[in-house]
Design a protein around this motif. Sequence first.
Motif, short mmCIF file in Angstrom:
data_model
loop_
_atom_site.label_atom_id
_atom_site.label_comp_id
_atom_site.label_asym_id
_atom_site.label_seq_id
_atom_site.Cartn_x
_atom_site.Cartn_y
_atom_site.Cartn_z
N THR A 197 0.82 -1.30 0.09
CA THR A 197 0.04 0.20 0.02
C THR A 197 1.13 1.31 -0.15
OG1 THR A 197 -0.26 0.03 2.26
CG2 THR A 197 -1.98 -1.03 1.12
N ASN A 198 2.14 1.02 -0.27
CA ASN A 198 3.08 1.92 -0.34
C ASN A 198 3.26 2.51 -1.82
OD1 ASN A 198 5.65 3.18 -0.92
ND2 ASN A 198 6.67 2.35 0.97
N THR A 199 2.91 3.99 -1.82
CA THR A 199 2.81 4.42 -3.24
C THR A 199 4.05 4.27 -3.92
OG1 THR A 199 2.02 6.20 -1.82
CG2 THR A 199 1.66 6.47 -3.88
N GLU A 200 5.37 4.49 -3.31
CA GLU A 200 6.53 4.80 -4.21
C GLU A 200 6.90 3.50 -4.79
OE1 GLU A 200 9.26 7.60 -2.48
OE2 GLU A 200 7.70 8.95 -2.35
N SER A 201 6.91 2.38 -3.79
CA SER A 201 7.41 1.06 -4.48
C SER A 201 6.32 0.51 -5.75
CB SER A 201 7.35 0.08 -3.54
OG SER A 201 7.02 0.33 -2.30
N ASN A 202 5.14 0.94 -5.69
CA ASN A 202 4.52 0.46 -6.69
C ASN A 202 4.55 1.37 -7.86
OD1 ASN A 202 2.87 -1.42 -5.09
ND2 ASN A 202 1.34 -0.11 -4.66
N SER A 203 4.75 2.77 -7.87
CA SER A 203 5.21 3.38 -9.07
C SER A 203 6.30 2.79 -9.92
CB SER A 203 5.08 4.81 -8.96
OG SER A 203 5.72 5.24 -7.68
N GLN A 204 7.28 2.44 -9.03
CA GLN A 204 8.65 1.92 -9.72
C GLN A 204 8.25 0.71 -10.64
OE1 GLN A 204 11.68 3.22 -9.79
NE2 GLN A 204 10.87 5.16 -8.81
N ARG A 205 7.57 -0.30 -9.89
CA ARG A 205 7.19 -1.44 -10.55
C ARG A 205 6.40 -1.13 -11.88
NH1 ARG A 205 7.05 -6.47 -8.59
NH2 ARG A 205 7.44 -5.87 -6.50
N SER A 223 2.18 5.74 -19.11
CA SER A 223 0.54 5.75 -18.60
C SER A 223 0.60 5.02 -17.20
CB SER A 223 -0.35 5.20 -19.45
OG SER A 223 0.24 3.77 -20.03
N ALA A 224 2.01 4.83 -16.63
CA ALA A 224 2.28 4.35 -15.38
C ALA A 224 1.23 5.08 -14.35
CB ALA A 224 3.58 4.15 -14.99
N GLU A 225 1.38 6.40 -14.52
CA GLU A 225 0.81 7.52 -13.65
C GLU A 225 -0.47 7.25 -13.39
OE1 GLU A 225 1.28 11.90 -13.78
OE2 GLU A 225 3.15 11.17 -14.33
N ALA A 252 -4.97 5.68 -9.74
CA ALA A 252 -6.14 5.16 -9.48
C ALA A 252 -5.85 4.22 -8.44
CB ALA A 252 -6.50 4.39 -10.78
N LEU A 253 -4.84 3.52 -8.46
CA LEU A 253 -4.61 2.67 -7.17
C LEU A 253 -4.43 3.32 -5.81
CD1 LEU A 253 -3.72 -0.44 -6.77
CD2 LEU A 253 -1.40 0.44 -6.88
N ASN A 254 -3.72 4.47 -5.85
CA ASN A 254 -3.55 5.24 -4.58
C ASN A 254 -5.01 5.87 -4.12
OD1 ASN A 254 -0.98 4.66 -4.80
ND2 ASN A 254 -0.34 6.42 -5.65
N ASP A 255 -5.71 6.55 -5.09
CA ASP A 255 -7.07 6.97 -4.81
C ASP A 255 -7.95 6.07 -3.97
OD1 ASP A 255 -6.32 9.50 -5.57
OD2 ASP A 255 -7.48 9.53 -7.55
N TYR A 256 -8.00 4.70 -4.54
CA TYR A 256 -8.65 3.92 -4.14
C TYR A 256 -8.26 3.36 -2.77
CZ TYR A 256 -11.10 -0.84 -4.05
OH TYR A 256 -11.96 -1.86 -3.63
#
Length: 334
Positions: free
Chosen positions: A114-122, A130-132, A137-141
């Motif tokens: 649920t950690n924003t930064e490690s997900n965006s790297q992946r 379009s990763a952003e 969407a993931l972070n808002d949810y």
Amino acid sequence: MVFVTKPPNENFSYARTSNNVSKLFSGIPLVDLTKPDSKQLIVKACEEYGFFKIINHGVPTDFITRLESEAIKFFSMPLSEKEKAGPPNPLGYGNNHIGKNGDVGWVEYLLLTTNTESNSQRFLSVFGNSAEEFCSALNDYISAVKKMACEILELMAEGLKIQPRNVLSKLLMDEQSDSCFRLNHYPLCPELQGLSSASARNVIGFGEHTDPQIISVLRSNNTSGLQISLGDGSWISVPPDQNSFFINVGDSLQVLTNGRFQSVRHRVLANGLKSRVSMIYFGGPPLSEKIAPLQSVMNGEEESLYEEFTWFEYKKSACSSRLADNRLGHFERI
Ligand code: GA4
């Protein structure tokens, strides 16, 4: 929405359950978060089933539909692209294999923190520019669902008459909280196509298990498949509802309430008519947290049913377990 992808693995041999008897159950406890009786209903549902459905939850529909369509975009990509987000060790893209100890299911999934930064790297390597969109969407949810999960945990504490009100929710709010998130896609199961549900043999999508964490919040599209166990060996099918959330009591909450709340055994069966997409937030404590019954839930001379352990110790032992194992058995006092 139905979308077709190739089965994740052409050589997959289906896992089945011999238990074909499941009751269609319309009596899943229902909790309206805006009603004053919600705390009592939550406590009753956690004691009786470890499972309930939430309506009037306050999570914006737009957050749900945006993440669902991002999930569909991801799962519709060619396998070689999806694999850039894998393997799931323990986080990332996986298919057909769940955990490390031989469990299989008709499912593909993304396991995330649920950690924003490690997900965006992946996702940079998978989605490029379009990763952003995916990550936003993931972070808002996740933020909205976490807020709702905390509200539910606070209502639980009130319903149990334990102080302070945030005694449970603070574990999810902690910066070190070891929570995770899962997107599951259960593709149409070719083996079941054209079979009526009565003649269909049960193909396992996700095998029976209890969730390790404190609380799980599940949302799926309108495809059936989820079943919960009543503990007497019978299974009931949960009618899908894409506008609601389903809440599971996890093993940690069972311990924190000294067995007053039961973690719910559940599973997902594959479907021959429609694919299923689900998203689950698993609210967990920090790794160093001692998981033991809260003093305030214990009556008089009541003793703990469990040896004390940390969340880290539970996770370590869970890593070597099979999905269907009773993971708390290891910590029960004899
Ligand atoms: C079940 C609940 C969550 O989906 C999960 C799963 C995890 C995994 O998929 O890696 C586990 C399973 C779950 C419990 C036992 C171990 C670990 C697979 C498995 C066989 C992410 C979790 O936290 O525990």
